[in-house]
Design an enzyme around this catalytic site. Sequence first.
Site, PDB file in Angstrom:
ATOM      1  N   ARG A   4       0.829  -1.105  -0.057  1.00 46.39           N
ATOM      2  CA  ARG A   4      -0.112   0.136   0.044  1.00 46.39           C
ATOM      3  C   ARG A   4       0.769   1.310   0.207  1.00 46.39           C
ATOM      4  O   ARG A   4       0.564   2.365   0.714  1.00 46.39           O
ATOM      5  CB  ARG A   4      -1.052  -0.003   1.349  1.00 46.39           C
ATOM      6  CG  ARG A   4      -1.799  -1.016   1.275  1.00 46.39           C
ATOM      7  CD  ARG A   4      -3.041  -1.199   0.224  1.00 46.39           C
ATOM      8  NE  ARG A   4      -3.789  -2.241   0.555  1.00 46.39           N
ATOM      9  CZ  ARG A   4      -3.755  -3.238   0.090  1.00 46.39           C
ATOM     10  NH1 ARG A   4      -2.754  -3.741  -0.720  1.00 46.39           N
ATOM     11  NH2 ARG A   4      -4.874  -4.367   0.444  1.00 46.39           N
TER      12      ARG A   4
ATOM     13  N   SER B 276     -10.435   0.789   4.077  1.00 48.45           N
ATOM     14  CA  SER B 276      -9.774   0.471   5.069  1.00 48.45           C
ATOM     15  C   SER B 276      -9.137   1.477   5.451  1.00 48.45           C
ATOM     16  O   SER B 276      -8.185   2.290   4.640  1.00 48.45           O
ATOM     17  CB  SER B 276      -8.666  -0.830   4.529  1.00 48.45           C
ATOM     18  OG  SER B 276      -9.282  -1.883   4.191  1.00 48.45           O
TER      19      SER B 276
ATOM     20  N   GLU C 155      -3.884   4.240   6.483  1.00 49.36           N
ATOM     21  CA  GLU C 155      -3.430   4.007   4.865  1.00 49.36           C
ATOM     22  C   GLU C 155      -4.316   5.286   4.345  1.00 49.36           C
ATOM     23  O   GLU C 155      -3.777   5.714   3.393  1.00 49.36           O
ATOM     24  CB  GLU C 155      -4.301   2.832   4.801  1.00 49.36           C
ATOM     25  CG  GLU C 155      -4.452   2.564   3.265  1.00 49.36           C
ATOM     26  CD  GLU C 155      -5.077   1.069   2.929  1.00 49.36           C
ATOM     27  OE1 GLU C 155      -4.776   0.045   3.352  1.00 49.36           O
ATOM     28  OE2 GLU C 155      -5.840   1.109   1.828  1.00 49.36           O
TER      29      GLU C 155
END
Length: 339
Positions: free
Chosen positions: A165, A239, A335
């Site tokens: 990520r 998320s 994130e």
Amino acid sequence: MTILQNISLKPYNTFGIDVTAKQFATFTSVEELKELISNSKFKTQNSKLILGGGSNILFTKDFDGIILKNELKGIELVHQDEEYFYIKAAAGENWHSFVLHCLNHNYAGIENLSLIPGTVGASPMQNIGAYGIEIKDIFYQLEALHITTQTVQTFNIEDCGFGYRTSVFKTKLKNEFIILNVTYKLRKKAVLNTSYGAIEKELEAMHIAEPNIQSVADAVIRIRSSKLPDPARIGNAGSFFKNPVISKFRRHAIAERFKDLPSFVIDDMHYKIAAGWLIEKCGFKGFRKGDAGCHKDQALVLVNYGHAKGSEIFDLSETIISAVKKEFGIELEREVNIY
Ligand code: FAD
Ligand code: NAP
């Protein structure tokens, strides 16, 4: 070229946070983009943001600067060899529409990444991933405009610093480049990956014995639609935290206390832990304070039930980070990009 003043960002972020941008403009061509970034109204702003679909962003206050919304469009097959099709997509293309385009043309390898919101241009930013596939697995190259020098540079896979990520565009080169287009390398002969998460179970439920790229995409879409909140109905950015990677010793200590700890081997010394599980164990699944909350089916997703401020969602994320740290000694990392 029009630069608008004091524009509400509510329609431009999937959290549905109602803040304003001091200045806001869209661009539909590279020429228009170059004109915008040459303008003194752009150059004199301290804060500058390139916006795609706003699905990986949390605005915690009014944006005191200029936002450029990417509307570059176009998809073309630029090359093919024995094994691969090379497909170039403009950065403003909607990601899922691009996936559907690939499925329709039988370009394989992208099917597990179905139904991810956002744009093509943002896909390399955090090396988007789902169900065992990441952008790095299908990436060929991208072109990006350097904001200061206005030169277009080509980035091959080794230049992008892809990680879990993340990429150089989110780290070392943050705010330096505007991604213009991405070329993906997609297989002529599919190599399906159905072993991740609930794909196999879903294919069984669909009575598919011999899956193909379309049925795998359908399975992913069914799973995602059943467990993830639709941002059109409940504001969210997917998320909120990354899944932490911890040492095998720490994992062992936690697994002694919790037999149901979901963990996945990264290498000899490290394991990935499901962040959603950690948050759930701290009692936040379904938690709500005002209009800020933690989703009832997926604790990793923070939600806006209507009129939450970005700062309230952020505060909730701080509370969660502290609780997880206290209970497990693990520091969760966000994130979502915070502005
Ligand atoms: P934005 O939110 O607009 O921007 C994100 C960041 O990228 C910002 O910093 C922005 O400045 C920068 N940026 C955007 N475009 C450019 C450009 N052209 N050039 C330079 N910088 C740029 N992510 C996953 O990885 N996997 C998933 O499975 C997944 N599922 C999701 C499910 C839901 C319901 C939601 C809401 C989100 C999910 N996400 C997932 C997160 C998100 O969809 C992705 O990160 C997506 O790539 C963000 O695209 P965007 O265009 O909306 O980016
Ligand atoms: P899930 O299938 O319930 O799995 C829970 C977690 O376990 C996931 O986070 C996943 O890690 C990990 N996992 C599951 N099977 C694995 C395997 N075989 N090997 C290694 N790790 C495994 O997760 P979910 O919430 O429904 O999400 C499904 C997929 O979509 C995941 O890949 C997830 O990352 C992705 N997704 C991402 C976002 C986002 O915003 N980033 C939002 C929704 C879904 P990984 O997350 O590392 O894959």
